[in-house]
Design a protein around this motif. Structure first.
Motif, PDB file in Angstrom:
ATOM      1  N   LEU A 181       0.099   1.210  -2.886  1.00  0.00           N
ATOM      2  CA  LEU A 181       0.858   1.862  -1.831  1.00  0.00           C
ATOM      3  C   LEU A 181       0.003   1.837  -0.562  1.00  0.00           C
ATOM      4  O   LEU A 181      -0.882   1.018  -0.442  1.00  0.00           O
ATOM      5  N   GLN A 182       0.262   2.702   0.393  1.00  0.00           N
ATOM      6  CA  GLN A 182      -0.481   2.702   1.642  1.00  0.00           C
ATOM      7  C   GLN A 182      -1.592   3.751   1.620  1.00  0.00           C
ATOM      8  O   GLN A 182      -1.436   4.820   1.023  1.00  0.00           O
ATOM      9  N   PRO A 183      -2.711   3.488   2.272  1.00  0.00           N
ATOM     10  CA  PRO A 183      -3.820   4.450   2.259  1.00  0.00           C
ATOM     11  C   PRO A 183      -3.529   5.665   3.118  1.00  0.00           C
ATOM     12  O   PRO A 183      -2.734   5.625   4.059  1.00  0.00           O
ATOM     13  N   LEU A 200       4.673   8.785   0.956  1.00  0.00           N
ATOM     14  CA  LEU A 200       6.080   8.607   0.594  1.00  0.00           C
ATOM     15  C   LEU A 200       7.008   8.764   1.790  1.00  0.00           C
ATOM     16  O   LEU A 200       8.104   8.213   1.801  1.00  0.00           O
ATOM     17  N   ALA A 201       6.564   9.503   2.815  1.00  0.00           N
ATOM     18  CA  ALA A 201       7.380   9.618   4.023  1.00  0.00           C
ATOM     19  C   ALA A 201       7.537   8.265   4.705  1.00  0.00           C
ATOM     20  O   ALA A 201       8.527   8.034   5.414  1.00  0.00           O
ATOM     21  N   ARG A 202       6.590   7.379   4.489  1.00  0.00           N
ATOM     22  CA  ARG A 202       6.635   6.053   5.123  1.00  0.00           C
ATOM     23  C   ARG A 202       7.238   4.980   4.228  1.00  0.00           C
ATOM     24  O   ARG A 202       7.433   3.834   4.666  1.00  0.00           O
ATOM     25  N   LEU A 203       7.537   5.322   2.971  1.00  0.00           N
ATOM     26  CA  LEU A 203       8.085   4.343   2.026  1.00  0.00           C
ATOM     27  C   LEU A 203       9.589   4.208   2.228  1.00  0.00           C
ATOM     28  O   LEU A 203      10.350   5.117   1.903  1.00  0.00           O
ATOM     29  N   GLN A 204      10.046   3.096   2.755  1.00  0.00           N
ATOM     30  CA  GLN A 204      11.460   2.908   3.061  1.00  0.00           C
ATOM     31  C   GLN A 204      12.267   2.397   1.874  1.00  0.00           C
ATOM     32  O   GLN A 204      13.468   2.648   1.793  1.00  0.00           O
ATOM     33  N   VAL A 234       8.616  -1.658   0.900  1.00  0.00           N
ATOM     34  CA  VAL A 234       8.833  -1.846   2.327  1.00  0.00           C
ATOM     35  C   VAL A 234       8.372  -0.581   3.037  1.00  0.00           C
ATOM     36  O   VAL A 234       8.809   0.523   2.698  1.00  0.00           O
ATOM     37  N   TRP A 235       7.495  -0.743   4.028  1.00  0.00           N
ATOM     38  CA  TRP A 235       6.881   0.408   4.689  1.00  0.00           C
ATOM     39  C   TRP A 235       7.339   0.533   6.133  1.00  0.00           C
ATOM     40  O   TRP A 235       7.468  -0.453   6.847  1.00  0.00           O
ATOM     41  N   SER A 236       7.560   1.753   6.538  1.00  0.00           N
ATOM     42  CA  SER A 236       7.867   2.041   7.930  1.00  0.00           C
ATOM     43  C   SER A 236       6.614   1.852   8.778  1.00  0.00           C
ATOM     44  O   SER A 236       5.497   2.090   8.320  1.00  0.00           O
TER      45      SER A 236
END
Length: 261
Positions: free
Chosen positions: A38-40, A128-132, A154-156
């Motif tokens: 996921l994203q750091p 998770l707020a950025r996970l589209q 897919v990430w915002s």
């Protein structure tokens, strides 16, 4: 001096590498064979601004990390996450689920501080707020061993900041039972979600505190500066007697990258 005292008493001493540099949290989903990072994110453990006060479960977090190396996720996946999953499978104890790596970006490169097998709070809120593309499909693919054929997340491009509102006395002796106000007004701020952690609802529908970290106010924005403004605008609308929160979540990163994500 402490080590000498231990040795004099006949005890053993383990000397570990000092980990300089910032800490980073990186979550990954795995089906026991493949790893999808996921994203750091970065969280803030100390209770008060400027990293003062006692350690807590986390007083806020933000993502993305504009100061981190652009290839950080790829490097950690290649050097840390995938090798760990491969090693566990080779031992006959494959692991499927959520793998958390707590990292330190030292002057000598990436070092692992700890592993965990769950989402971490409050980093999860901003990631998770950025996970589209949604989380459910990734978890199903992990559970069914099909991550290799599942579409990549897919990430915002937005930034996300979360600020924890803690009860009076947290973390030593949090007070419970205080009424919480302003929740509806806070939720109306653009890009904001108010997530409940330590709350309870009375028969009359009144919401009050029931734990140490009471609320997590999460905001998205075009960049960290906007996300911070929205988060703290919402925080300031919430009333909880004796509560405290940090005012410096993502402040340095936002100041250094005021026009970026």
């Amino acid at each position: 001096a402490h080590a000498k005292a231990c040795l004099a008493a006949g005890s053993s001493v383990v000397i570990e590498e000092f980990l300089d540099g910032p800490e980073v949290s990186l979550f990954a989903i795995t089906d026991g064979r493949f790893v999808v990072p996921l994203q750091p994110a970065q969280d803030f453990k100390r209770a008060h601004d400027d990293d003062a006060g006692p350690n807590t479960g986390g007083m806020g977090a933000y993502s993305p990390l504009p100061w981190a190396p652009s290839d950080l996720v790829e490097e950690v996946t290649e050097r840390v996450l995938q090798p760990m999953i491969d090693a566990m499978a080779a031992r006959g104890t494959p692991f499927a689920g959520l793998l958390y790596a707590g990292l330190a970006l030292t002057a000598r490169g990436v070092r692992v501080v700890e592993f965990n097998a769950r989402f971490g709070d409050p980093e999860t809120q901003v990631v998770l707020a950025r996970l589209q593309s949604g989380l459910g499909g990734l978890l199903m693919a992990a559970a069914t061993g099909s991550l290799d054929t599942h579409p990549q997340p897919v990430w915002s491009t937005d930034s996300a900041v979360t600020v924890v509102i803690a009860a009076q006395g947290y973390p030593q002796d949090p007070r419970k039972g205080d009424a919480i106000g302003g929740l509806e007004q806070a939720a109306e701020v653009a890009g904001v979600d108010v997530l409940h952690a330590g709350t309870t609802v009375s028969e009359e529908g009144e919401i009050s505190s029931s734990g140490g970290r009471v609320l997590s106010v999460t905001a998205k924005g075009a960049n960290l500066h906007e996300a911070r403004e929205r988060a703290y605008t919402a925080v300031d609308l919430i009333t909880l007697a004796g509560s405290h929160h940090r005012r410096d979540i993502a402040a340095q990163a936002a100041a250094a990258h005021s026009t970026g994500g």
